[in-house]
Design a protein around this motif. Structure first.
Motif, PDB file in Angstrom:
ATOM      1  N   SER A 182       0.456  -1.584  -4.779  1.00 47.97           N
ATOM      2  CA  SER A 182      -0.783  -0.882  -4.455  1.00 47.97           C
ATOM      3  C   SER A 182      -1.834  -1.140  -5.530  1.00 47.97           C
ATOM      4  N   SER A 189       0.443   5.828  -5.800  1.00 51.22           N
ATOM      5  CA  SER A 189       0.553   7.281  -5.685  1.00 51.22           C
ATOM      6  C   SER A 189       0.954   7.817  -7.047  1.00 51.22           C
ATOM      7  N   PHE A 206      -7.982   3.440 -13.186  1.00 55.54           N
ATOM      8  CA  PHE A 206      -6.831   4.130 -12.604  1.00 55.54           C
ATOM      9  C   PHE A 206      -6.117   4.975 -13.653  1.00 55.54           C
ATOM     10  N   GLN A 237      -8.564   7.047  -4.219  1.00 59.54           N
ATOM     11  CA  GLN A 237      -7.929   5.895  -3.557  1.00 59.54           C
ATOM     12  C   GLN A 237      -8.871   5.247  -2.558  1.00 59.54           C
ATOM     13  N   HIS A 283       0.907   3.897  -1.428  1.00 58.83           N
ATOM     14  CA  HIS A 283       0.303   5.217  -1.566  1.00 58.83           C
ATOM     15  C   HIS A 283      -0.146   5.797  -0.228  1.00 58.83           C
ATOM     16  N   THR A 331     -11.762   3.382  -4.243  1.00 57.43           N
ATOM     17  CA  THR A 331     -11.286   2.163  -4.878  1.00 57.43           C
ATOM     18  C   THR A 331     -10.954   1.101  -3.842  1.00 57.43           C
ATOM     19  N   GLN A 332     -10.268   1.524  -2.777  1.00 56.06           N
ATOM     20  CA  GLN A 332      -9.867   0.561  -1.749  1.00 56.06           C
ATOM     21  C   GLN A 332     -11.092   0.006  -1.013  1.00 56.06           C
ATOM     22  N   GLU A 368      -7.127  12.819  -5.352  1.00 54.39           N
ATOM     23  CA  GLU A 368      -6.403  11.545  -5.358  1.00 54.39           C
ATOM     24  C   GLU A 368      -6.802  10.703  -4.147  1.00 54.39           C
ATOM     25  N   ARG A 369      -6.926  11.343  -2.993  1.00 53.40           N
ATOM     26  CA  ARG A 369      -7.294  10.607  -1.779  1.00 53.40           C
ATOM     27  C   ARG A 369      -8.674   9.987  -1.905  1.00 53.40           C
ATOM     28  N   GLU A 373       0.854  -1.209   0.000  1.00 53.08           N
ATOM     29  CA  GLU A 373       0.000   0.000   0.000  1.00 53.08           C
ATOM     30  C   GLU A 373       0.880   1.247   0.000  1.00 53.08           C
ATOM     31  N   THR A 423      -3.909   1.349  -5.910  1.00 52.90           N
ATOM     32  CA  THR A 423      -4.061   2.750  -6.289  1.00 52.90           C
ATOM     33  C   THR A 423      -2.733   3.457  -6.063  1.00 52.90           C
TER      34      THR A 423
END
Ligand code: ADP
Ligand code: ZN
Length: 745
Positions: free
Chosen positions: A368, A372, A631, A593, A335, A596-597, A589-590, A333, A370
């Motif tokens: 990851s 970074s 992505f 992420q 990111h 998606t997570q 971006e957060r 992970e 997702t």
């Protein structure tokens, strides 16, 4: 004659040179005892320096070595210097990170125990004689003969055995030694681990493993270290299985493995899978929890340094684990923002991992679902290799994601709070009928759950920090999540006296309450920082969920990470927007992420998964790209924006913050620094205006900040350092420089 430059232990960061007595093998990284004033102190050798002849006085000699070998390896010392220069902090602060407190203090030194060992069976005639004349000694021999490894602790032989053992030792029938005993963090047997064996890999995993193996086997004489590998695998694609097999291959080469995870307590399943796979060599796996005792940490650290522990799993600070013969670093992970340390030294664990890999000439894999944008851009520029796992390992498709416009829902519910849409409620009920499980995710960023008066709009604020207080139902209290300030819940609005002061935001407790009302038959549990304060609470709850004793799990960010529950077919995201509207260029971006997570927790077994995203801004790109599992599409658009506005990964971004209980002084100091920074800046440095921080006041201190950006890192750090050195700060003002900042509040 070289002298030793020694950093003295203690808060004042003293560095002195000492002469090296003849015959003492002192090297950089050694721990030494040195005379300081009238007593002996401890310190770390930073460097060997040429002793100057014209000092006019003789250097005092250092007293002795605390440990015959350097505790900090040459490579780690190099990494330490790099960190100090890059992040603009003192080498002293970095050494403190390299050598944990537990290792520096001498009182933690290894625990020894008197142990009796029987090497050879006693000659029969002697045994017969003992049986007659010293039956106690004969009994001890017989006990030893049947003990595992034919050895026993003296203490275990019972009171009064000591004389008998001494006598036996004198006759050279047994040996009495001081044996080091490990303070084993797992000794209380927290859980049983069932060993497992490698799975046959699918084609994508096979290809990914091959790339890692090629890197592992690249010749040590190669001109440069192998490039980092970004393993971009969708959620459930079997990255962990690739990690496990790469780890095995590295051990087989006689090398060691470092595994970094965002946080040990939040990734119990990853840790468990490593333990299960390497169950046969359990003592070679070291897990660096934050809750190790000082003694345990000391022992684990030395087990790692001596090469006894060959696999180390830990969070950010484990990047400094002193593994010899490092072959592979895995950053899971990669990111995650928890890799960035928010105290001095403010390093980024992933970036230090990449640096360390280049110094140790070893392989580093960043994994990851997702990645970074920093790491992804590095693959576009071909500084990193990329390998991809596009399919789920179990052959299932990625879950279907539905986006629900809560603006419509709010109209339907006529002024209600619109927490749970009809759609999501129906979906939950269906799962219940089918005996499947659901996860409800509540985004907590943005300080929700405050208390606001519906009549006048008054919000209960923390008197010390500029944030609303958070309402806690369990103990009917208001609490500040920054400084811990507590207050009772007012019966009337302090402003207009209206008793209708009601919940404005809502939290996991509120969701639990509503759910219990609308689906009374469901077994519901809640995971958030409040509910998890008790030791093992998280583990027990996850186990209960695994055992299907819970139908619906409600949680915050804590449940977004690598959890794997095959029976979960529905994930509801209650408030996808929170977090989009914060002053941080990584906000989009957060959110991408996170969605998606979280969505990746659904449909990880034989059953298909569904995700329902409730949002007030359904067309936001972060939400739409996440919905399509796209992505690359997200990265392309987001990178374009970053390039246009010169944000990372196209520039390094640092924040300079001043803080003080005295508002004017904090502001004035930052304005002065701003003026000096703009006087003679290095080319390409963009200096922002000094402004109040988004969180102006925390812990009773006022904060002001300015942002700096530059394509080149070093000149920026150096420039700031030079200005700071030239500026005398008022006594009650603190200034903090955060290179590659990840937090802008
Ligand atoms: P990730 O870490 O990428 O999210 P995991 O490693 O958790 O994915 O894998 C998801 C599931 O797929 C796990 O249950 C794992 O045991 C299983 N799995 C992984 N690789 C394989 C494989 N080659 N064959 C069958 N199942 C696999
Ligand atoms: Zn506060």
């Amino acid at each position: 004659m070289p002298a030793a430059r020694v950093l003295i232990d203690g808060p004042s960061e003293l560095v002195f040179d000492y002469a090296i007595p003849d015959g003492l093998n002192v090297q950089p990284g050694c721990r030494v005892r040195i005379p300081l004033r009238n007593k002996l102190s401890q310190g770390t050798v930073l460097d060997l320096v040429e002793q100057q002849d014209d000092l006019g006085f003789a250097l005092r000699p250092l007293h002795s070595l605390s440990d015959p070998e350097p505790l900090i390896t040459a490579n780690l010392l190099k990494a330490g210097r790099w960190i100090a220069g890059y992040y603009g902090c003192s080498i002293e602060s970095v050494i403190r990170a390299l050598l944990p407190e537990a290792v520096r203090t001498e009182d933690n030194s290894a625990k020894v125990r008197k142990t009796v060992i029987l090497d050879n069976d006693p000659p029969p005639d002697i045994l017969a004689k003992l049986q007659k004349r010293a039956p106690k000694q004969a009994a001890i021999l017989s006990l030893l003969a049947h003990a595992p490894d034919r050895k026993l602790a003296l203490a275990d032989l019972g009171d009064g055995s000591s004389a008998s053992v001494k006598s036996l030792a004198k006759q050279e029938l047994v040996r009495l030694i001081d044996e080091e005993v490990r303070r084993d963090p797992e000794a209380d047997g927290i859980e049983e681990i069932l060993p497992d064996s490698p799975l046959p890999l699918n084609d994508e995993q096979e290809a990914a493993l091959r790339v890692i193996l090629e890197s592992l086997n690249s010749p040590p004489s190669a001109p440069s270290s192998p490039p980092p590998i970004l393993l971009h695998g969708v959620t459930g694609s079997g990255k962990t299985e690739v990690y496990l097999q790469a780890t095995r291959a590295t051990l087989d080469l006689g090398k060691t493995v470092l595994v970094l995870v965002p946080e040990i307590s939040l990734t119990p399943q990853t840790v468990r899978r490593f333990r299960a796979r390497f169950a046969g060599i359990q003592e070679q796996v070291a897990v660096l929890h934050s809750n190790l005792s000082q003694g345990e940490r000391f022992d684990e650290w030395h087990r790692i340094r001596k090469g006894i522990a060959r696999i180390v799993i830990g969070a950010r600070s484990a990047v400094f684990a002193p593994l010899p013969d490092l072959g592979l670093i895995l950053v899971d992970e990669e990111h995650e923002n928890t890799y960035k340390q928010d105290q001095i030294p403010r390093y980024h664990g992933r970036d230090v991992a990449v640096l360390r890999a280049s110094l140790e000439n070893c392989t580093v894999v960043l994994g990851s679902a997702t990645p970074s944008l920093e790491s992804f851009q590095n693959t576009l520029e071909e500084k990193y290799k990329i390998v991809r796992l596009a399919k789920r390992a179990d052959g299932q498709s990625l879950p279907l994601i539905r986006v629900l416009d809560m603006r419509l829902e709010k109209q339907k519910q006529k002024g209600g709070m619109a927490i749970l849409s009809d759609r999501l409620r129906n979906a939950l009920e269906q799962r219940l009928l089918k005996n499947e499980q659901s996860i409800l995710f509540l985004n907590r960023r943005g300080f929700a759950r405050s208390l606001q008066c519906p009549s006048c709009g008054h919000v209960c604020m923390c008197p010390h920090c500029s944030v609303p207080l958070t309402y806690h139902r369990d103990d009917e209290r208001l609490m500040c999540h920054i400084c811990g300030h507590q207050a009772i819940v007012p019966r009337k609005c302090p402003e207009c006296r209206d008793p209708a002061i009601a919940l404005q935001g809502y939290g996991t407790q509120k969701v639990e309450e509503i759910l219990a009302k609308v689906i009374p038959s469901a077994k519901i549990a809640r995971i958030d920082a409040d509910a998890m304060r008790k030791k093992h609470a998280l583990r027990d709850l996850l186990n209960a969920f695994q055992a299907r004793k819970i139908d619906v799990l409600i949680g915050t960010q804590m449940i977004a990470k690598g959890l794997h529950f095959p029976n979960v077919t529905l994930v509801g995201i209650l408030n996808a927007d929170i977090g989009l509207h914060v002053p941080d260029f990584r906000a989009g971006e957060r959110v991408f992420q996170l969605l998606t997570q979280v969505a990746g927790r659904a449909g990880r077994g034989d059953l298909e998964g569904e995700v329902i995203v409730q949002t007030f801004t359904p067309h936001s790109p972060s939400i739409q790209f996440a919905r399509h599992h796209d992505f690359d599409g997200f990265a392309e658009q987001e990178l374009e924006f970053r390039r246009q506005f010169a944000f990372p990964p196209f520039a390094h971004c640092a924040v300079l913050t001043s803080r003080s209980t005295h508002e004017r002084r904090a502001e004035f100091t930052l304005q002065t620094l701003h003026r000096r920074l703009t006087e003679d800046p290095p080319p390409g440095l963009v200096i922002g205006e000094p402004l109040p921080s988004p969180l102006v006041k925390t812990h009773g201190q006022f904060r002001f900040q300015l942002m700096l950006r530059s394509a080149k890192a070093r000149p920026m750090t150096r420039h700031v350092q030079q200005v700071l050195q030239k500026t005398t700060l008022p006594e009650d003002v603190t200034v903090v420089f955060d290179m590659d900042a990840w937090s802008f509040t």
